[in-house]
Design an enzyme around this catalytic site. Sequence first.
Site, mmCIF file in Angstrom:
data_model
loop_
_atom_site.group_PDB
_atom_site.id
_atom_site.type_symbol
_atom_site.label_atom_id
_atom_site.label_comp_id
_atom_site.label_asym_id
_atom_site.label_seq_id
_atom_site.Cartn_x
_atom_site.Cartn_y
_atom_site.Cartn_z
ATOM 1 N N GLU A 50 0.812 -1.217 0.000
ATOM 2 C CA GLU A 50 0.000 0.000 0.000
ATOM 3 C C GLU A 50 0.842 1.263 0.000
ATOM 4 O O GLU A 50 0.516 2.241 -0.657
ATOM 5 C CB GLU A 50 -0.963 0.010 1.191
ATOM 6 C CG GLU A 50 -2.065 -1.037 1.110
ATOM 7 C CD GLU A 50 -1.578 -2.444 1.441
ATOM 8 O OE1 GLU A 50 -0.461 -2.591 1.974
ATOM 9 O OE2 GLU A 50 -2.325 -3.408 1.154
ATOM 10 N N HIS A 81 -11.801 -5.833 8.730
ATOM 11 C CA HIS A 81 -12.513 -5.615 7.465
ATOM 12 C C HIS A 81 -13.771 -4.786 7.709
ATOM 13 O O HIS A 81 -14.778 -4.976 7.044
ATOM 14 C CB HIS A 81 -12.892 -6.950 6.809
ATOM 15 C CG HIS A 81 -11.711 -7.768 6.400
ATOM 16 N ND1 HIS A 81 -11.051 -8.598 7.260
ATOM 17 C CD2 HIS A 81 -11.063 -7.869 5.206
ATOM 18 C CE1 HIS A 81 -10.042 -9.178 6.626
ATOM 19 N NE2 HIS A 81 -10.032 -8.763 5.384
HETATM 20 C C1 LIG Z 1 -2.008 -4.782 4.301
HETATM 21 C C2 LIG Z 1 -2.986 -5.668 3.596
HETATM 22 N N1 LIG Z 1 -3.311 -5.401 2.316
HETATM 23 C C3 LIG Z 1 -4.226 -6.154 1.676
HETATM 24 C C4 LIG Z 1 -4.819 -7.207 2.302
HETATM 25 C C5 LIG Z 1 -5.862 -8.055 1.567
HETATM 26 N N2 LIG Z 1 -5.299 -9.370 1.257
HETATM 27 C C6 LIG Z 1 -5.534 -10.426 2.068
HETATM 28 S S1 LIG Z 1 -4.743 -11.782 1.572
HETATM 29 C C7 LIG Z 1 -4.057 -11.027 0.246
HETATM 30 C C8 LIG Z 1 -3.119 -11.782 -0.655
HETATM 31 C C9 LIG Z 1 -1.934 -12.357 0.073
HETATM 32 O O1 LIG Z 1 -1.104 -13.091 -0.773
HETATM 33 P P1 LIG Z 1 0.197 -13.838 -0.275
HETATM 34 O O2 LIG Z 1 0.926 -13.015 0.730
HETATM 35 O O3 LIG Z 1 0.964 -14.260 -1.471
HETATM 36 O O4 LIG Z 1 -0.317 -15.116 0.521
HETATM 37 P P2 LIG Z 1 -1.293 -16.290 0.028
HETATM 38 O O5 LIG Z 1 -2.684 -15.792 0.189
HETATM 39 O O6 LIG Z 1 -0.939 -16.594 -1.363
HETATM 40 O O7 LIG Z 1 -1.058 -17.439 0.946
HETATM 41 C C10 LIG Z 1 -4.499 -9.685 0.194
HETATM 42 C C11 LIG Z 1 -4.125 -8.735 -0.861
HETATM 43 C C12 LIG Z 1 -4.454 -7.449 3.635
HETATM 44 N N3 LIG Z 1 -4.992 -8.463 4.339
HETATM 45 N N4 LIG Z 1 -3.545 -6.676 4.252
#
Ligand SMILES: Cc1ncc(C[n+]2csc(CCOP(=O)(O)OP(=O)(O)O)c2C)c(N)n1
Lengths: 325, 415
Positions: free
Chosen positions: A60, A130
């Site tokens: 972000e 959320h």
């Molecule tokens: C600071 C923040 N930004 C956005 C989100 C929304 N979000 C939740 S999970 C996710 C993707 C995470 O991907 P990754 O770190 O590759 O882990 P995976 O889900 O593939 O295990 C996002 C964008 C969040 N939880 N926190």
Amino acid sequence: MAKRNMLQAINEALDTAMAADEKVMCFGEDVGGFGGVFRATSNLQEKFGKARCFNTPLVEQGIVGFANGLASQGSIAVAEIQFADYIFPAFDQIVNETAKFRYRSGNLFNVGGLTIRAPYGGGISGGHYHSQSPEAYFAHTPGLKVVIPRNPHQAKGLLLASIRDPDPVIFFEPKRLYRASSGEVPESDYELPLGEAEVTREGSDITLVAWGAQMEMAEKAADLADKEGISCEIIDLRTILPWDAETVAESVFKTGRLLVTHEAPLTGGFAGEIAATIQEHCFLYLESPISRVTGLDTPFPLTLEKEYMPDHLKIFEAIKASVNF
Amino acid sequence: MTTKQRQDVIHEAKFMDGDEFHIAVFKLLQQDGTLYDGAKAPKLDKEKALRIYRAMLFTRVLDERMLAAQRQGRLSFYMQCTGEEAAVVGSTAALDDDDMIMAQYREQAALAYRGFSVDEFMNQMFGNEKDYGKGRQMPIHYGSAKLNYMTISSPLATQIPQAAGYAYGQKMAGQENCTLVYFGEGAASEGDFHAALNMATVHHAPVIFFCRNNGYAISTPAVEQFAADGVAPRAFGYKMRVIRVDGNDLLAVYQATLEARHHVVKHHHPVLIEAMTYRLAAHSSSDDPSGYRSKKEEEAWREKDPILRMRRWLESKKWWSEEEEKSLQEDMRKDVLDTMKRAQKLPPPTLDSLFTDVYARPTPALKAQFEQLKAHIRKYPEAYPKSADRLDDTSLDDTRPELEDSTNIAAKGEA
Ligand SMILES: Cc1ncc(C[n+]2csc(CCOP(=O)(O)OP(=O)(O)O)c2C)c(N)n1
């Protein structure tokens, strides 16, 4: 006019802005081919290409920092933060940079072309990461504009105005209403004014001020009050910063009472600012203390979300208490 | 203290290219359950191997059942570990049980390995009165002080610098322990990740950074997440040890983490592990991956199933059989279902749970808001069915005994 839900209206606004000006670019996490986790940016990449609508890495502070640079170059940046709860990693870029670009450079540079969109608010079983309503943090920052629509028609007109406004705007979208709220939305390109509140219902006994998803609660409460013979005037603030004190004060001159409601916690919430200002302008006209119906001074819960919410019943009770003071 | 920086000099503008870095993948076990030529299995006795396998299998069963429960509307939300069980259990199993784990959210297999009970899983997911998190967080945000598993927080990557700090604290307290922190390749883009690696190397924290590179962050494929050769090469910039391992290869993950643990505890110098795996399931129960990836791609990864690979290895050692597999799966399914039904029936936390733990002691404002809310609910009991009938059981007084030891129970090792 066509019937649209709020997501479709937002999508239409982005589509309209991108079609009208090729300097407009939309980006953020999952915003590209997938169209965003809520689908607000659906089809934009297909239509305008990967260079103008794209996924960013998951960062972000990077999204907003990049957007600041892009906007300072003269492009129109529309950055999505996936949930308002995740805007805080970008807090420094927004509060110290976005807000002060014009001021600190003596107007040599500005990021007026920046709009940051983020879904906010509770009522969706999202627990405390959320569900937050962070508008008050940003309302404390000179140089930003903070806008929150209440329905699809407002969302399209206010978003188009935000994108084209000469100042940076944070645009909070009430995600509880994304699909739940639908209504007539003009297909044309139109803007609604920033900085102006709207009187959505006329009344004589008390003024209710709300914004975003909380407007629905205010309306329901006003219906209940109506059955008891209490006439409520309702004002949708629409823009939290700069806010339209004049419209609120004029209403309070007439009704003599004010209730402000928001989902964010009470202490330090924006209702406090409104109450202080209106008290200053309308002191001799007030017939009861200004009342605030808000979230609790706790993080947002999951299981007891209903209890937490400043719902129509809590507002209704506060209306009666104010009128019977 | 100033570090001596090498100052080699050249007189030609010779750029080094970021593309020069390519890190090989460490693999031991093949999909058919046999070892690669020349590969040597780590020391793993039957008992431990089966403890690992059970945790992996349980996680798969839990995921299947809970996703179904979510689809039936019993549960608001769920996230699966499916496809990544070896990466998670393999690394957790290489730790001592009193090492700290800080997870991202998709690592229920680590908790299962440590012995989180089916009841404990369910209580959290249903946010009932026995949930340690008191019904405040969405399903899957587990935590256990007893099992040294820090409660999950949704904002991504925030746990990574915290892990460096926790590990530094362990070192300062003279503990022969480390902290292992899980995160996705998406979360590794956050500023917190970079801050964490830097803090950890500069301050010599015994921390293992464990990246589950599962190919996707929601819809965003790894190629749109970073231009480089994955996450691993970043370690060089911080002067950190690093290894890339096949995340679907239990033996490789186990051995790599075992050695990483040895190194961080002995030398107080962090290690980065990048486990190459695949998120076989949707991102969460709210997501539909058909919008951004092909079935064919998923199928190709299904053939690399880490549980099947481990099972074939166990069978080749005669430690496991078809019959044992069947009966264990059945037992686990039944256990999950029965426990779920039980947990679903437990009442929600009482109204005071809204106000406690905001501060160690409730503030005057909170006490006032609690009383106000109680009075309101008494007036409209039917509108607040979760709390209305139990208002009399609740109070907010600041002499509650548990306040005494509410700080850092983790350090004391009690739940
Ligand atoms: C600071 C923040 N930004 C956005 C989100 C929304 N979000 C939740 S999970 C996710 C993707 C995470 O991907 P990754 O770190 O590759 O882990 P995976 O889900 O593939 O295990 C996002 C964008 C969040 N939880 N926190």
